[in-house]
Design a protein around this motif. Structure first.
Motif, PDB file in Angstrom:
ATOM      1  N   ARG A 196       0.856  -1.183   0.000  1.00  0.00           N
ATOM      2  CA  ARG A 196       0.000   0.000   0.000  1.00  0.00           C
ATOM      3  C   ARG A 196       0.897   1.240   0.000  1.00  0.00           C
ATOM      4  O   ARG A 196       1.628   1.475   0.954  1.00  0.00           O
ATOM      5  CB  ARG A 196      -0.919   0.030   1.218  1.00  0.00           C
ATOM      6  CG  ARG A 196      -2.011  -1.034   1.195  1.00  0.00           C
ATOM      7  CD  ARG A 196      -2.986  -0.815   2.327  1.00  0.00           C
ATOM      8  NE  ARG A 196      -4.101  -1.755   2.281  1.00  0.00           N
ATOM      9  CZ  ARG A 196      -5.124  -1.730   3.131  1.00  0.00           C
ATOM     10  NH1 ARG A 196      -5.149  -0.807   4.093  1.00  0.00           N
ATOM     11  NH2 ARG A 196      -6.109  -2.611   3.026  1.00  0.00           N
ATOM     12  N   GLY A 197       0.863   1.995  -1.054  1.00  0.00           N
ATOM     13  CA  GLY A 197       1.674   3.199  -1.131  1.00  0.00           C
ATOM     14  C   GLY A 197       3.116   2.888  -1.496  1.00  0.00           C
ATOM     15  O   GLY A 197       3.418   1.890  -2.159  1.00  0.00           O
ATOM     16  N   ALA A 198       4.024   3.751  -1.033  1.00  0.00           N
ATOM     17  CA  ALA A 198       5.438   3.602  -1.366  1.00  0.00           C
ATOM     18  C   ALA A 198       6.280   4.451  -0.423  1.00  0.00           C
ATOM     19  O   ALA A 198       5.808   5.435   0.147  1.00  0.00           O
ATOM     20  CB  ALA A 198       5.693   4.035  -2.817  1.00  0.00           C
ATOM     21  N   GLU A 199       7.527   4.035  -0.250  1.00  0.00           N
ATOM     22  CA  GLU A 199       8.518   4.885   0.424  1.00  0.00           C
ATOM     23  C   GLU A 199       9.133   5.777  -0.652  1.00  0.00           C
ATOM     24  O   GLU A 199       9.766   5.278  -1.579  1.00  0.00           O
ATOM     25  CB  GLU A 199       9.594   4.022   1.082  1.00  0.00           C
ATOM     26  CG  GLU A 199       9.089   3.158   2.215  1.00  0.00           C
ATOM     27  CD  GLU A 199      10.150   2.206   2.726  1.00  0.00           C
ATOM     28  OE1 GLU A 199       9.975   1.696   3.842  1.00  0.00           O
ATOM     29  OE2 GLU A 199      11.144   1.968   2.004  1.00  0.00           O
ATOM     30  N   HIS A 200       8.923   7.063  -0.531  1.00  0.00           N
ATOM     31  CA  HIS A 200       9.422   7.970  -1.554  1.00  0.00           C
ATOM     32  C   HIS A 200      10.939   8.083  -1.471  1.00  0.00           C
ATOM     33  O   HIS A 200      11.542   7.880  -0.414  1.00  0.00           O
ATOM     34  CB  HIS A 200       8.761   9.335  -1.402  1.00  0.00           C
ATOM     35  CG  HIS A 200       7.320   9.327  -1.815  1.00  0.00           C
ATOM     36  ND1 HIS A 200       6.648  10.458  -2.228  1.00  0.00           N
ATOM     37  CD2 HIS A 200       6.411   8.318  -1.899  1.00  0.00           C
ATOM     38  CE1 HIS A 200       5.400  10.149  -2.539  1.00  0.00           C
ATOM     39  NE2 HIS A 200       5.235   8.860  -2.345  1.00  0.00           N
ATOM     40  N   SER A 201      11.542   8.408  -2.600  1.00  0.00           N
ATOM     41  CA  SER A 201      13.006   8.405  -2.685  1.00  0.00           C
ATOM     42  C   SER A 201      13.645   9.403  -1.726  1.00  0.00           C
ATOM     43  O   SER A 201      14.700   9.125  -1.140  1.00  0.00           O
ATOM     44  CB  SER A 201      13.435   8.690  -4.128  1.00  0.00           C
ATOM     45  OG  SER A 201      12.903   9.922  -4.586  1.00  0.00           O
ATOM     46  N   GLU A 202      13.035  10.568  -1.537  1.00  0.00           N
ATOM     47  CA  GLU A 202      13.585  11.567  -0.612  1.00  0.00           C
ATOM     48  C   GLU A 202      13.620  11.013   0.813  1.00  0.00           C
ATOM     49  O   GLU A 202      14.615  11.139   1.520  1.00  0.00           O
ATOM     50  CB  GLU A 202      12.744  12.854  -0.641  1.00  0.00           C
ATOM     51  CG  GLU A 202      12.640  13.508  -2.017  1.00  0.00           C
ATOM     52  CD  GLU A 202      11.376  13.107  -2.762  1.00  0.00           C
ATOM     53  OE1 GLU A 202      10.875  13.936  -3.538  1.00  0.00           O
ATOM     54  OE2 GLU A 202      10.890  11.960  -2.561  1.00  0.00           O
TER      55      GLU A 202
END
Length: 231
Positions: free
Chosen positions: A104-110
Motif C-alpha cells: 500500500r503506497g510507497a517509500e518515496h526516494s527523498e
C-alpha cells in the motif's frame, strides 16, 4: 562626503554585487549548481541523490571528476536502474534512491535517503566526508509531493529531517534541488498552496534546475516565482 553620496567603497561593493547577480547570494552559485547536477543526472524516473563535496568544487566545479569519479557514478547508476534501487555504499561522496513500492503506497526516494537519524544514508554520507563543512546538494527529479513528503503530520514527511540535515551547513554551500513539478501537485494544487508547501522546507535554499538553468524558488508571489513555470 557630500549629503546623499555613497563612499567609493560602498559604490564599488554595490557594483560588484550587481555584476555577480542575485544567483550568488544565499546559496551555491546557480551556474555551478547546474554544472554539478548535470554531471550526475542520468535517469528520468523518480529518484533522488545527495552528494557531499569539498566546498572547492561548489566554488569551481571544473575539476569535479577528481572528487566524484565516473566509476562511482557508474555504480550509482547501476543500483538506481533497478526498481526500488538504493545506493548506500560505505565509502564515496554520493547516495541515491528510487521510490520503493509497498503493498500500500510507497517509500518515496527523498524519505529513503533522509530517514534513520544518524544511520540515514545522508547522515552516514556526511560523517564519512566533510560533516558540517560539506557542500551538500540534495536532488530529486520531481518536486517533493504535497500530500506525502510535505504533509506535516504524515508518516513519510521529510520536513524535520531536511531541517536537521542542513541546519549546521553554511547557506552558501547547500541546496535542495528539483527538476520538474510533480504532476499530481501541478494538477491538484493552486500555485500559492504549492509555494506554501515548498516553503515549509527549512534551513536549505530550494532551487529548480532544468535545461534552462537553475532558479531560486524562495519568492512568495506565484505570479513572479519562476520555479512554477511548466516545462
Amino acid at each position: 562626503m557630500l549629503p546623499g553620496r555613497l563612499p567609493h567603497s560602498a559604490l564599488w561593493t554595490a557594483a560588484l554585487l550587481l555584476w555577480l547577480g542575485m544567483e550568488t547570494l544565499g546559496h551555491i552559485r546557480q551556474k555551478n549548481l547546474h554544472t554539478i547536477i548535470n554531471y550526475i543526472m542520468r535517469f528520468q524516473v523518480q529518484y533522488s541523490f545527495a552528494v557531499s563535496l569539498s566546498r572547492t568544487y561548489c566554488d569551481n566545479p571544473s575539476g569535479l571528476k577528481q572528487e566524484l569519479r565516473k566509476n562511482e557514478l557508474m555504480r550509482l547508476w547501476a543500483a538506481i536502474n533497478r526498481k526500488g534501487g538504493l545506493y548506500d555504499p560505505k565509502e564515496g561522496h554520493i547516495v541515491a534512491a528510487q521510490v520503493n513500492p509497498l503493498d500500500r503506497g510507497a517509500e518515496h526516494s527523498e524519505w529513503r535517503l533522509l530517514w534513520g537519524q544518524q544511520q540515514s544514508p545522508v547522515q552516514k554520507l556526511l560523517a564519512r566526508t566533510y560533516n558540517s563543512s560539506s557542500c551538500l546538494i540534495f536532488f530529486t527529479l520531481n518536486s517533493p509531493c504535497v500530500t506525502t513528503c510535505l504533509q506535516e503530520n504524515g508518516p513519510y514527511n521529510i520536513l524535520k529531517m531536511v531541517s536537521d540535515t542542513f541546519l549546521n551547513i553554511s547557506n552558501d554551500y547547500k541546496a535542495f534541488v528539483f527538476q520538474k513539478i510533480y504532476w499530481r501537485d501541478w494538477e491538484n494544487e493552486m500555485p500559492q498552496s504549492l509555494l506554501d508547501a515548498w516553503h515549509q522546507l527549512k534551513n536549505v535554499p530550494l532551487l529548480r534546475c532544468d535545461n534552462n538553468g537553475c532558479r531560486d524558488c524562495s519568492g512568495n508571489d506565484p505570479n513572479t516565482n519562476r520555479c512554477l513555470a511548466r516545462m
